[in-house]
Design a protein around this motif. Structure first.
Motif, PDB file in Angstrom:
ATOM      1  N   ASP A  87      23.643 -15.746  32.056  1.00 41.37           N
ATOM      2  CA  ASP A  87      22.197 -15.696  31.927  1.00 41.37           C
ATOM      3  C   ASP A  87      21.007 -14.707  32.855  1.00 41.37           C
ATOM      4  O   ASP A  87      21.777 -13.485  33.249  1.00 41.37           O
ATOM      5  CB  ASP A  87      21.563 -17.577  32.646  1.00 41.37           C
ATOM      6  CG  ASP A  87      21.816 -17.112  34.234  1.00 41.37           C
ATOM      7  OD1 ASP A  87      21.638 -16.101  34.989  1.00 41.37           O
ATOM      8  OD2 ASP A  87      22.815 -17.802  34.766  1.00 41.37           O
ATOM      9  N   GLN A 139      26.090 -24.946  21.304  1.00 41.99           N
ATOM     10  CA  GLN A 139      26.324 -23.403  21.265  1.00 41.99           C
ATOM     11  C   GLN A 139      27.355 -22.875  20.751  1.00 41.99           C
ATOM     12  O   GLN A 139      26.541 -21.979  19.612  1.00 41.99           O
ATOM     13  CB  GLN A 139      26.375 -23.388  22.689  1.00 41.99           C
ATOM     14  CG  GLN A 139      26.385 -21.213  23.353  1.00 41.99           C
ATOM     15  CD  GLN A 139      27.032 -20.969  24.152  1.00 41.99           C
ATOM     16  OE1 GLN A 139      26.756 -22.349  25.111  1.00 41.99           O
ATOM     17  NE2 GLN A 139      27.029 -19.553  25.268  1.00 41.99           N
ATOM     18  N   GLU A 158      21.402 -24.610  24.582  1.00 42.52           N
ATOM     19  CA  GLU A 158      21.931 -23.144  23.921  1.00 42.52           C
ATOM     20  C   GLU A 158      22.548 -22.553  22.991  1.00 42.52           C
ATOM     21  O   GLU A 158      23.207 -22.292  22.066  1.00 42.52           O
ATOM     22  CB  GLU A 158      23.538 -22.592  24.626  1.00 42.52           C
ATOM     23  CG  GLU A 158      22.999 -23.022  25.940  1.00 42.52           C
ATOM     24  CD  GLU A 158      21.607 -22.078  26.931  1.00 42.52           C
ATOM     25  OE1 GLU A 158      21.655 -21.221  26.123  1.00 42.52           O
ATOM     26  OE2 GLU A 158      22.180 -22.005  27.933  1.00 42.52           O
ATOM     27  N   SER A 195      21.402 -18.571  21.686  1.00 46.29           N
ATOM     28  CA  SER A 195      22.733 -18.152  22.815  1.00 46.29           C
ATOM     29  C   SER A 195      24.007 -16.993  22.506  1.00 46.29           C
ATOM     30  O   SER A 195      24.106 -16.331  22.920  1.00 46.29           O
ATOM     31  CB  SER A 195      22.993 -18.398  24.319  1.00 46.29           C
ATOM     32  OG  SER A 195      24.258 -18.716  24.179  1.00 46.29           O
ATOM     33  N   GLN A 211      19.577 -14.780  15.372  1.00 51.80           N
ATOM     34  CA  GLN A 211      18.679 -15.631  16.305  1.00 51.80           C
ATOM     35  C   GLN A 211      17.450 -16.086  15.952  1.00 51.80           C
ATOM     36  O   GLN A 211      16.690 -16.619  15.814  1.00 51.80           O
ATOM     37  CB  GLN A 211      19.014 -14.509  17.822  1.00 51.80           C
ATOM     38  CG  GLN A 211      18.478 -15.901  19.170  1.00 51.80           C
ATOM     39  CD  GLN A 211      18.564 -15.011  20.038  1.00 51.80           C
ATOM     40  OE1 GLN A 211      17.946 -14.113  20.619  1.00 51.80           O
ATOM     41  NE2 GLN A 211      19.393 -15.413  21.393  1.00 51.80           N
ATOM     42  N   SER A 216      18.366 -23.997  27.283  1.00 54.83           N
ATOM     43  CA  SER A 216      18.580 -22.515  27.255  1.00 54.83           C
ATOM     44  C   SER A 216      17.932 -21.674  28.240  1.00 54.83           C
ATOM     45  O   SER A 216      17.481 -22.187  28.749  1.00 54.83           O
ATOM     46  CB  SER A 216      17.675 -21.713  26.129  1.00 54.83           C
ATOM     47  OG  SER A 216      17.414 -19.944  25.925  1.00 54.83           O
ATOM     48  N   HIS A 217      19.463 -20.703  28.427  1.00 59.09           N
ATOM     49  CA  HIS A 217      18.892 -19.970  29.698  1.00 59.09           C
ATOM     50  C   HIS A 217      17.946 -18.679  29.850  1.00 59.09           C
ATOM     51  O   HIS A 217      17.499 -17.951  30.576  1.00 59.09           O
ATOM     52  CB  HIS A 217      20.500 -19.172  30.372  1.00 59.09           C
ATOM     53  CG  HIS A 217      21.564 -18.434  29.667  1.00 59.09           C
ATOM     54  ND1 HIS A 217      22.375 -19.111  29.193  1.00 59.09           N
ATOM     55  CD2 HIS A 217      20.926 -16.711  29.402  1.00 59.09           C
ATOM     56  CE1 HIS A 217      22.258 -17.396  27.830  1.00 59.09           C
ATOM     57  NE2 HIS A 217      22.105 -17.074  28.221  1.00 59.09           N
ATOM     58  N   ASP A 218      17.700 -18.421  28.613  1.00 59.12           N
ATOM     59  CA  ASP A 218      16.619 -17.100  28.073  1.00 59.12           C
ATOM     60  C   ASP A 218      15.524 -17.459  27.916  1.00 59.12           C
ATOM     61  O   ASP A 218      14.325 -18.038  26.938  1.00 59.12           O
ATOM     62  CB  ASP A 218      17.373 -16.450  26.406  1.00 59.12           C
ATOM     63  CG  ASP A 218      16.629 -15.050  26.308  1.00 59.12           C
ATOM     64  OD1 ASP A 218      15.964 -14.617  26.859  1.00 59.12           O
ATOM     65  OD2 ASP A 218      17.467 -14.801  25.223  1.00 59.12           O
TER      66      ASP A 218
END
Length: 588
Positions: A199, A418, A499, A502, A509, A531-533
């Motif tokens: 992340d 993911q 995710e 990711s 993407q 999401s961590h983005d």
């Protein structure tokens, strides 16, 4: 090729430590020989960081493997030279190359879990690297291991050295690999996608630590990445690769502000971190049309969404609300170490409340371990909340539903995970994979299912010729499109994307994000996007819920959260987005 600039020697004086000259690499395949690299030339000077960027299959990792003498057994350098400190490593014996690789060249690979031995303690693996390279032995090697882990930013390093890889988080494992890569104090460090699975805050910590260490030690760095925003922020020089060739290279800021090659402009346009920066710059200048160009989510308009206050009950169900999450918590019982230990309780989700408007995208964002994926599993009915209520279209998602209600719910709510390779059966053809939900729910005749599968392939922009292939024969982006097609087979109303992009490079993407946005507009889908983005979230989300340690600490429209964050934690996440302070030029 048009757009290629000269090698990188103008930035750092003196002779390069690494000089790759007209490199060609060929692989033997069942279909014959395939040239993976064609005429690749680049220089890395002492103390310089050179980033090699490009999408999957561009040849960047093959270049790194050739430099390290780690090409696969069916690969061979068939042209050019690789000079390290003036010596051609291509002509070295395997034993000489192994000594050089251990003592003067270090490697930080992409996936720490597959590059650390799961049955050996982390410290023992670093001790082995020190002893093999003649740096230290015995007690001295053990003491040096603790020092290396401390240098890499691991707290309580002496205790951590006695643990196994599965007891480390992803960021901790990556720090251990950095410690191992720098153990012999190499002159060159090759970092192959060292933070792609982490992340943004952990990524920033890792890269800050790596930059500090390498600059202090005077180590040259060859950084392999697919994110041009990250490369421009971290590197002195950027080398852009496409289909085995270098199409452009030069000073990082010049490449970003004045890209010469069309493919470089495409990478800049695709990078979520740079799209996030363009949105911010456009808003600062008052150019609403320019900001909208990078936004995939439609504008909600003032007052269009009822957003509940963290810790308070969710808003009353409105006609346009498809999901209500009210005061939901999830507590796991952790086993104790002793035989008769009662264990301890761990609260993964703590009093979470939010709503998902119909036809919109709500994003749950936060660091690894914040609880966002646990919320997704509860929404999918895969986990039972310890307390609180999740309602889908007014009906409780929890246990107690009869068989008919359960089947109906599964048709209306579908996940996209993911890793598409892990979520697709490797023994099923692509046709069988997409048809399986239709078959399981006895939807239509065989002919109708066949027609539906073909329509779904068109929806996700895949050729029907792929239907006879297996997941292992497809690229990562193609597999994720198949996963999306399978999720849409039963015409769901809510899609939970955990995710979902990711694991993909920035070009693929961007394609998947545009596909999801297009499908939402055409089919009226609702998304819960995990999401961590935050750079990705900025493009696609209507509503953003920020999670920290199991709680929602901030939520609001995307504009509210990104333009005026209310909590220090949200500001920390936003500040960790790569490229957020870069000056941008033309991207298309």
């Amino acid at each position: 090729m048009s757009g290629v600039t000269g090698t990188t020697g103008g930035l750092f004086g003196g002779e390069p430590l690494l000089s790759v000259q007209d490199l060609e690499v060929t692989f033997r395949t069942d279909a014959g020989s395939s040239r993976a690299l064609r005429g690749v030339s680049l220089d890395v000077h002492p103390g310089e960081t050179v980033a090699v960027v490009g999408e999957s299959g561009s040849g960047k990792s093959t270049t790194a493997a050739a430099v390290l003498g780690l090409l696969a057994t069916n690969g061979k350098v068939t042209g050019g030279r690789i000079l390290f400190a003036g010596e051609d490593v291509v002509t070295m014996s395997a034993s000489d190359m192994a000594r050089l690789r251990g003592a003067q060249m270090g490697l930080v690979p992409q996936d720490p879990m597959s590059n650390l031995n799961p049955v050996r303690r982390v410290g023992a693996q670093i001790v082995e690297a020190l002893e093999d390279n003649g740096v230290a032995k015995g007690a001295a090697a053990q003491a040096r291991t603790v020092e290396l882990l401390e240098e890499a930013g691991l707290p309580d390093a002496a205790r951590r050295a006695q643990q196994y890889p599965h007891e480390f988080s992803g960021g901790m494992r990556q720090r251990a690999l950095i410690a191992m890569g720098l153990a012999a104090r190499p002159r060159l460090l090759v970092a192959d996608e060292p933070t792609s699975a982490l992340d943004v805050t952990v990524q920033r910590t890792i890269l800050d630590g790596l930059t500090s260490l390498t600059s202090r030690l005077g180590v040259a760095v060859l950084l392999i990445t697919h994110d041009l925003g990250l490369a421009a922020e971290r590197a002195d020089t950027v080398v852009v690769m496409y289909r085995g060739e270098i199409v452009e290279q030069g000073p990082a800021r010049r490449i970003l502000q004045d890209p010469q090659h069309e493919y470089t402009r495409r990478l800049i346009a695709a990078a979520p971190s740079l799209a996030s920066r363009r949105i911010a710059l456009a808003k600062e200048s008052g150019d609403a049309d320019a900001a909208a160009d990078d936004l995939l989510a439609p504008s909600l308009g003032e007052g269009a969404v009822a957003v509940s206050t963290p810790g308070a009950p969710g808003a009353p169900a409105e006609p346009d609300t498809i999901v209500e999450v009210e005061h939901v918590s999830k507590v796991f019982r952790l086993r104790g170490r002793g035989l008769f230990s009662r264990g301890t309780d761990f609260t993964a989700v703590d009093d979470v409340s939010f709503t998902v408007p119909r036809g919109r995208t709500v994003a749950l964002v936060g660091e690894s371990g914040s609880g966002k994926s646990t919320v997704a599993r509860m929404m999918l009915g895969l986990l039972e909340p310890t307390s609180g209520t999740i309602r889908f279209d007014g009906t409780d998602v929890g246990t107690g539903r009869d068989r008919a209600a359960e089947v109906a719910f599964r048709r209306r709510v579908q996940p996209i995970f993911q890793d598409p390779y892990a979520s697709l059966d490797p023994l099923f053809t692509i046709y069988r994979t997409i048809e399986e939900p239709l078959r399981a729910h006895r939807a239509g005749t065989a002919a109708e299912r066949r027609e539906r599968v073909h329509r779904l392939m068109e929806d996700v922009a895949l050729p029907t010729q792929l239907l006879r292939r297996y997941p292992g024969e497809l690229s990562g982006g193609q597999r994720q499109r198949v996963a999306i097609a399978r999720a849409l087979a039963l015409d769901p109303e809510l899609v939970v994307c955990d995710e979902a992009v990711s694991a993909l490079d920035v070009v693929v993407q961007a394609q998947i994000l545009h596909l999801l946005a297009d499908l939402q507009q055409r089919l009226g889908l609702s998304y819960l996007f995990i999401s961590h983005d935050l750079a990705v979230v900025r493009q696609i989300a209507d509503v953003v819920c920020v999670m920290e340690q199991g709680r929602i600490v901030e939520q609001g429209t995307a504009d509210e959260v990104f333009d005026a964050p209310q909590t220090a934690y949200t500001r920390t996440l936003l500040e960790a987005i790569p490229g957020r302070t870069l000056e941008l030029g033309r991207a298309g």
